[in-house]
Design a protein around this motif. Structure first.
Motif, PDB file in Angstrom:
ATOM      1  N   VAL A  89       0.046  83.914   0.717  1.00 44.77           N
ATOM      2  CA  VAL A  89       1.011  82.665  -0.110  1.00 44.77           C
ATOM      3  C   VAL A  89       0.676  81.459   0.520  1.00 44.77           C
ATOM      4  CG1 VAL A  89       2.883  84.393  -0.364  1.00 44.77           C
ATOM      5  CG2 VAL A  89       2.729  83.419   1.952  1.00 44.77           C
ATOM      6  N   ARG A  90      -0.123  81.372   1.714  1.00 46.25           N
ATOM      7  CA  ARG A  90      -0.187  79.941   2.387  1.00 46.25           C
ATOM      8  C   ARG A  90      -1.594  79.483   1.666  1.00 46.25           C
ATOM      9  NH1 ARG A  90       2.046  80.649   8.494  1.00 46.25           N
ATOM     10  NH2 ARG A  90       4.243  80.594   7.811  1.00 46.25           N
ATOM     11  N   ASN A  91      -1.696  78.187   1.603  1.00 49.80           N
ATOM     12  CA  ASN A  91      -2.870  77.384   1.141  1.00 49.80           C
ATOM     13  C   ASN A  91      -3.703  77.015   2.337  1.00 49.80           C
ATOM     14  OD1 ASN A  91      -0.507  75.875   1.691  1.00 49.80           O
ATOM     15  ND2 ASN A  91      -1.485  74.121   1.172  1.00 49.80           N
ATOM     16  N   GLU A  94       2.248  88.010   5.002  1.00 48.02           N
ATOM     17  CA  GLU A  94       1.177  87.937   4.191  1.00 48.02           C
ATOM     18  C   GLU A  94       0.833  86.733   3.799  1.00 48.02           C
ATOM     19  OE1 GLU A  94       2.907  90.771   1.353  1.00 48.02           O
ATOM     20  OE2 GLU A  94       1.725  92.395   2.399  1.00 48.02           O
ATOM     21  N   TYR A  95       0.442  85.991   5.112  1.00 45.45           N
ATOM     22  CA  TYR A  95       0.026  84.433   4.850  1.00 45.45           C
ATOM     23  C   TYR A  95      -0.956  84.369   4.106  1.00 45.45           C
ATOM     24  CZ  TYR A  95       3.508  83.833   8.590  1.00 45.45           C
ATOM     25  OH  TYR A  95       4.342  83.839   9.607  1.00 45.45           O
ATOM     26  N   ALA A  96      -2.078  85.138   4.024  1.00 48.90           N
ATOM     27  CA  ALA A  96      -3.612  84.731   3.192  1.00 48.90           C
ATOM     28  C   ALA A  96      -3.137  84.639   1.773  1.00 48.90           C
ATOM     29  CB  ALA A  96      -4.273  85.727   3.589  1.00 48.90           C
ATOM     30  N   VAL A 128      17.847  78.456  -0.745  1.00 46.21           N
ATOM     31  CA  VAL A 128      16.664  78.985  -0.499  1.00 46.21           C
ATOM     32  C   VAL A 128      15.606  78.094  -1.051  1.00 46.21           C
ATOM     33  CG1 VAL A 128      16.742  80.831  -2.469  1.00 46.21           C
ATOM     34  CG2 VAL A 128      15.384  81.119  -0.231  1.00 46.21           C
ATOM     35  N   PHE A 129      14.418  78.052  -0.506  1.00 50.12           N
ATOM     36  CA  PHE A 129      13.293  77.246  -1.073  1.00 50.12           C
ATOM     37  C   PHE A 129      12.136  78.297  -1.619  1.00 50.12           C
ATOM     38  CE2 PHE A 129      14.035  72.692  -0.287  1.00 50.12           C
ATOM     39  CZ  PHE A 129      15.027  72.710   0.624  1.00 50.12           C
ATOM     40  N   ALA A 130      11.713  78.387  -2.567  1.00 49.81           N
ATOM     41  CA  ALA A 130      10.597  79.129  -3.046  1.00 49.81           C
ATOM     42  C   ALA A 130       9.525  78.088  -3.724  1.00 49.81           C
ATOM     43  CB  ALA A 130      11.089  79.970  -4.049  1.00 49.81           C
ATOM     44  N   VAL A 131       8.627  77.701  -2.894  1.00 50.26           N
ATOM     45  CA  VAL A 131       7.607  76.807  -3.438  1.00 50.26           C
ATOM     46  C   VAL A 131       6.292  77.279  -3.536  1.00 50.26           C
ATOM     47  CG1 VAL A 131       6.516  74.552  -3.013  1.00 50.26           C
ATOM     48  CG2 VAL A 131       9.014  74.713  -2.718  1.00 50.26           C
ATOM     49  N   GLY A 132       5.459  76.939  -4.374  1.00 53.62           N
ATOM     50  CA  GLY A 132       4.071  77.659  -4.300  1.00 53.62           C
ATOM     51  C   GLY A 132       4.199  79.051  -4.690  1.00 53.62           C
ATOM     52  N   ARG A 133       3.301  79.795  -4.142  1.00 52.06           N
ATOM     53  CA  ARG A 133       3.217  81.321  -4.450  1.00 52.06           C
ATOM     54  C   ARG A 133       4.349  82.096  -3.656  1.00 52.06           C
ATOM     55  NH1 ARG A 133      -2.353  80.012  -3.781  1.00 52.06           N
ATOM     56  NH2 ARG A 133      -2.400  80.623  -1.659  1.00 52.06           N
ATOM     57  N   TYR A 134       5.123  81.249  -2.879  1.00 58.30           N
ATOM     58  CA  TYR A 134       6.239  82.166  -2.349  1.00 58.30           C
ATOM     59  C   TYR A 134       7.365  82.434  -3.394  1.00 58.30           C
ATOM     60  CZ  TYR A 134       5.071  80.811   2.541  1.00 58.30           C
ATOM     61  OH  TYR A 134       4.797  80.507   3.669  1.00 58.30           O
ATOM     62  N   LEU A 135       7.493  81.811  -4.482  1.00 58.00           N
ATOM     63  CA  LEU A 135       8.210  82.125  -5.432  1.00 58.00           C
ATOM     64  C   LEU A 135       8.054  83.464  -6.067  1.00 58.00           C
ATOM     65  CD1 LEU A 135       9.721  79.876  -8.270  1.00 58.00           C
ATOM     66  CD2 LEU A 135       8.985  82.189  -8.555  1.00 58.00           C
TER      67      LEU A 135
HETATM   68  N1  UDP Z   1       8.022  77.853   1.816  1.00 55.70           N
HETATM   69  C1  UDP Z   1       7.707  77.884   0.653  1.00 55.70           C
HETATM   70  N2  UDP Z   1       6.547  77.519   0.229  1.00 55.70           N
HETATM   71  C2  UDP Z   1       5.683  77.219   1.010  1.00 55.70           C
HETATM   72  C3  UDP Z   1       6.014  77.273   2.407  1.00 55.70           C
HETATM   73  C4  UDP Z   1       7.175  77.371   2.798  1.00 55.70           C
HETATM   74  O1  UDP Z   1       8.715  78.091  -0.258  1.00 55.70           O
HETATM   75  O2  UDP Z   1       4.393  77.119   0.664  1.00 55.70           O
HETATM   76  C5  UDP Z   1       9.437  78.194   2.354  1.00 55.70           C
HETATM   77  C6  UDP Z   1       9.965  79.383   1.994  1.00 55.70           C
HETATM   78  O3  UDP Z   1      11.351  79.450   1.850  1.00 55.70           O
HETATM   79  C7  UDP Z   1       9.709  80.009   3.384  1.00 55.70           C
HETATM   80  C8  UDP Z   1      10.232  78.628   4.552  1.00 55.70           C
HETATM   81  O4  UDP Z   1       9.640  77.440   3.623  1.00 55.70           O
HETATM   82  O5  UDP Z   1      10.303  81.024   3.687  1.00 55.70           O
HETATM   83  C9  UDP Z   1       9.467  78.792   5.850  1.00 55.70           C
HETATM   84  O6  UDP Z   1       7.951  79.009   5.778  1.00 55.70           O
HETATM   85  P1  UDP Z   1       7.501  80.716   6.223  1.00 55.70           P
HETATM   86  O7  UDP Z   1       8.502  81.526   5.951  1.00 55.70           O
HETATM   87  O8  UDP Z   1       6.102  80.747   5.751  1.00 55.70           O
HETATM   88  O9  UDP Z   1       7.547  80.222   7.812  1.00 55.70           O
HETATM   89  P2  UDP Z   1       7.574  81.241   8.965  1.00 55.70           P
HETATM   90  O10 UDP Z   1       8.991  82.060   8.588  1.00 55.70           O
HETATM   91  O11 UDP Z   1       6.540  81.881   9.153  1.00 55.70           O
HETATM   92  O12 UDP Z   1       7.983  80.255  10.194  1.00 55.70           O
END
Ligand code: UDP
Ligand code: MN
Length: 297
Positions: free
Chosen positions: A295-297, A291-293, A64-71
């Motif tokens: 966690v996303r930049n 809740e993209y606003a 699993v990836f947890a980068v930026g505010r996703y962590l």
């Molecule tokens: N992710 C992350 N940080 C970011 C963008 C993405 O850790 O800034 C990782 C995280 O595990 C996330 C996955 O990449 O669940 C896919 O991105 P996201 O879930 O936002 O995409 P979606 O499911 O909306 O297509």
């Protein structure tokens, strides 16, 4: 969605669960045209799968990836729910990829379960974080992860387990039906259509639309999958292109060319926003609200 005409005629066997009880789910597609099982609640015996995995003495990886505010936002819930439901009774190794190793929550792990933190660089755009996963996974599978695990599941972090998710999902290569698209006609599926892209799938092609939030398989199969996707992403970038759904578009192209050995029904990665559906009996993993606003930049 049509029912596989031969579903009740073929005795579809699965290495982990034995004979699949396809007749238990007469109203859904339970096998693909290439005779891979599509597993739904009631078609498999979780106890048989459990015993088979123990007999093979498997180690199962979960990346699993947890980068930026996703962590901060998602990782604790993902890991705590995995401790409750993911591969219970098996040997499990979590691989958490992050640029903030010190911020990884200390989740109490059950016996036979380990967590490894792998440092990654933080990409600037969220799309780049998502796409960079393929290259990073490829390298990890060629290293320690590939040496210690037999099968690996690769997942998004913005979701949590809600039901047992066990060895019945294992196979050489595993793809997840996308909850929003599994009932749509093929021409409406959101494949990349720009033929200049390495991910391009023409109208009339494509079996299903798969969700990149869950995929898996044996280490060797995942090495091929991640190499293919990383190469496609790189080719597109060199041409100034970005596929419609980023790494997911390339994953869909891979599974069109190399059919998955097992397909998971949308019960294995469900979104509550879709509402109630008769065929969704037992969701095992739920998407977190988008809740993209936040966690996303
Ligand atoms: N992710 C992350 N940080 C970011 C963008 C993405 O850790 O800034 C990782 C995280 O595990 C996330 C996955 O990449 O669940 C896919 O991105 P996201 O879930 O936002 O995409 P979606 O499911 O909306 O297509
Ligand atoms: Mn996601």
């Amino acid at each position: 969605m049509g029912v596989c005409p031969s579903a009740t005629m073929v005795l579809l066997r699965d290495n982990f669960t034995g004979v699949l009880r396809l007749w238990n789910r007469p109203n859904v597609l339970t096998c693909t045209s290439w005779k891979a099982p599509i597993i739904w609640d009631g078609t498999f015996n979780p106890d048989v799968a459990q015993r088979e995995a123990r007999r093979q003495n498997l180690t199962i990886g979960l990346t699993v990836f947890a980068v930026g505010r996703y962590l901060e936002k998602y990782l604790s819930h993902f890991l705590e729910s995995a401790e409750q439901y993911f591969m219970v009774g098996q040997r499990v190794v979590y691989y958490v990829f992050t640029e903030q190793p010190a911020a990884v929550p200390r989740v109490a792990l059950g016996p036979g379960r380990q967590l490894r933190v792998e440092p990654v660089m933080r990409e600037r755009r969220w799309q780049d974080v998502s796409m960079a996963r393929m290259r990073t996974l490829h390298e990890a599978l060629g290293g320690r992860l590939g040496r210690e695990a037999h099968y690996v599941l690769c997942m998004d972090v913005d979701q949590h387990f809600s039901g047992l998710f066990g060895p019945e999902v294992l196979a050489d290569s595993v793809a997840q039906l996308h909850a929003w698209h599994y009932r749509r006609p093929r021409w409406l599926l959101p494949f990349e259509r720009d033929e200049r892209s390495a991910a391009a799938i023409a109208f009339g092609e494509g079996d299903f639309y798969y969700h990149a939030a869950v995929f898996g398989g044996s280490v060797a199969a995942l090495r091929r999958l991640t190499a293919h996707c990383a190469r496609g992403l790189q080719l597109d970038r060199a041409r100034g292109l970005e596929a419609r759904w980023h790494d997911e578009s390339h994953l869909n192209k891979f599974f069109w060319l190399h059919k998955p050995a097992k397909v998971l029904s949308p019960e294995f990665c469900w979104s509550r926003d879709i509402g109630r559906r008769a065929e969704i009996r037992h969701p095992r993993l739920f998407w977190a609200p988008k809740e993209y606003a936040e966690v996303r930049n």
